[in-house]
Design a protein around this motif. Structure first.
Motif, PDB file in Angstrom:
ATOM      1  N   ARG A   1       0.841  -1.211   0.000  1.00 23.13           N
ATOM      2  CA  ARG A   1       0.000   0.000   0.000  1.00 23.13           C
ATOM      3  C   ARG A   1       0.873   1.257   0.000  1.00 23.13           C
ATOM      4  O   ARG A   1       0.532   2.243  -0.650  1.00 23.13           O
ATOM      5  CB  ARG A   1      -0.962  -0.014   1.183  1.00 23.13           C
TER       6      ARG A   1
ATOM      7  N   ALA B   1     -11.396  -1.768   7.250  1.00 23.48           N
ATOM      8  CA  ALA B   1     -10.856  -0.548   6.629  1.00 23.48           C
ATOM      9  C   ALA B   1     -11.262   0.687   7.419  1.00 23.48           C
ATOM     10  O   ALA B   1     -10.432   1.568   7.708  1.00 23.48           O
ATOM     11  CB  ALA B   1     -11.333  -0.437   5.178  1.00 23.48           C
TER      12      ALA B   1
ATOM     13  N   SER C   1      -7.421   0.761   4.713  1.00 18.35           N
ATOM     14  CA  SER C   1      -7.799  -0.172   3.656  1.00 18.35           C
ATOM     15  C   SER C   1      -7.659  -1.598   4.166  1.00 18.35           C
ATOM     16  O   SER C   1      -6.838  -1.876   5.043  1.00 18.35           O
ATOM     17  CB  SER C   1      -6.919   0.035   2.418  1.00 18.35           C
TER      18      SER C   1
ATOM     19  N   THR D   1     -11.793  -5.390  -1.710  1.00 19.75           N
ATOM     20  CA  THR D   1     -10.839  -4.394  -1.239  1.00 19.75           C
ATOM     21  C   THR D   1     -11.612  -3.159  -0.791  1.00 19.75           C
ATOM     22  O   THR D   1     -12.209  -2.461  -1.612  1.00 19.75           O
ATOM     23  CB  THR D   1      -9.827  -4.023  -2.341  1.00 19.75           C
TER      24      THR D   1
ATOM     25  N   LEU E   1     -11.957   0.551   1.307  1.00 18.66           N
ATOM     26  CA  LEU E   1     -11.212   1.781   1.482  1.00 18.66           C
ATOM     27  C   LEU E   1     -12.012   2.715   2.373  1.00 18.66           C
ATOM     28  O   LEU E   1     -13.233   2.807   2.244  1.00 18.66           O
ATOM     29  CB  LEU E   1     -10.988   2.421   0.105  1.00 18.66           C
TER      30      LEU E   1
ATOM     31  N   LEU F   1      -4.658  -1.389  -2.770  1.00 24.50           N
ATOM     32  CA  LEU F   1      -5.154  -0.027  -2.605  1.00 24.50           C
ATOM     33  C   LEU F   1      -5.690   0.457  -3.949  1.00 24.50           C
ATOM     34  O   LEU F   1      -4.915   0.707  -4.879  1.00 24.50           O
ATOM     35  CB  LEU F   1      -4.034   0.901  -2.119  1.00 24.50           C
TER      36      LEU F   1
ATOM     37  N   THR G   1      -9.151   5.893  -4.272  1.00 28.31           N
ATOM     38  CA  THR G   1      -8.392   6.643  -3.263  1.00 28.31           C
ATOM     39  C   THR G   1      -8.276   8.104  -3.671  1.00 28.31           C
ATOM     40  O   THR G   1      -8.510   9.013  -2.858  1.00 28.31           O
ATOM     41  CB  THR G   1      -6.990   6.030  -3.082  1.00 28.31           C
TER      42      THR G   1
END
Length: 200
Positions: free
Chosen positions: A21, A57, A76, A112, A114, A183, A188
């Motif tokens: 990350r 996360a 994350s 995943t 975030l 990530l 992001t």
């Protein structure tokens, strides 16, 4: 208010000890610090992989934000989802062998999650990327050769798609190409802009 009068940008913190990350976040060209979150990552009884990734996360981002309330904090987490069962980081060679044997010929969803949090602004937003990964029908010998070569014991799902692990796969389906590495940079960047940061 002129540009010169604008308040300074808030510091950016990655709430993670993951070198993957950290390497990804450097691509955005923003200065940042990395701070380890203190979060128990044990799944709750019956917790679905998607919910687990989202909970962790946000917990990581909130934990670091409590200690750095003026910063914009990124949290994350990634969970490999095999037919609704969460698969974590194997940690050992034996567990990695077992994971890859279970995943061969299967489609695994890498969830995943975030989260971006800034306590001072009351900002908190989350996002989730589901990456579909189709594994080849791997032989035991292929699994053994791969694990000895790359030793991906700190990776959810026991394979590094950014390295030799790509040879284990038939396909990757994702709308955010770095999500599988840990990530999702498109998301992001979107959340950091929403939090008030200016990206180069």
């Amino acid at each position: 208010m002129t540009v010169a009068d604008a308040p300074p940008a808030r510091p950016l913190i990655l709430g993670s000890t993951s070198r993957y990350r950290r390497e990804l976040l450097t691509r955005l060209g923003l200065p940042f610090d990395a701070v380890a979150p203190h979060v128990d990552e044990t799944p709750l009884p019956g917790e679905a992989p998607r919910a687990l990734a989202q909970r962790l996360a946000l917990a990581k981002a909130r934990d670091v934000a409590e200690r750095h309330p003026d910063a914009v904090v990124i949290g994350s987490d990634q969970v490999a989802d095999l037919h609704g069962e969460p698969l974590g980081k194997p940690g050992t060679h034996e567990r990695a062998v077992a994971q890859l044997q279970r995943m061969r010929g299967q489609t695994v969803i890498f969830q995943t999650a975030l989260a971006v949090v800034c306590q001072a602004d009351g900002f908190e937003q989350t996002d989730l990327t589901a990456v579909e990964v189709r594994f080849r029908q791997l032989s035991d010998a292929e699994i053994e050769r791969y694990l000895r070569a790359e030793q991906p014991y700190d990776c959810a799902g026991s394979a590094k798609s950014e390295g030799l692990g790509i040879a284990l796969l038939d396909a990757i389906v994702s709308d955010d190409p770095t999500a599988l590495i840990g990530l999702p940079l498109i998301r992001t960047a979107r959340l950091l802009r929403a939090a008030g940061l200016t990206l180069p």
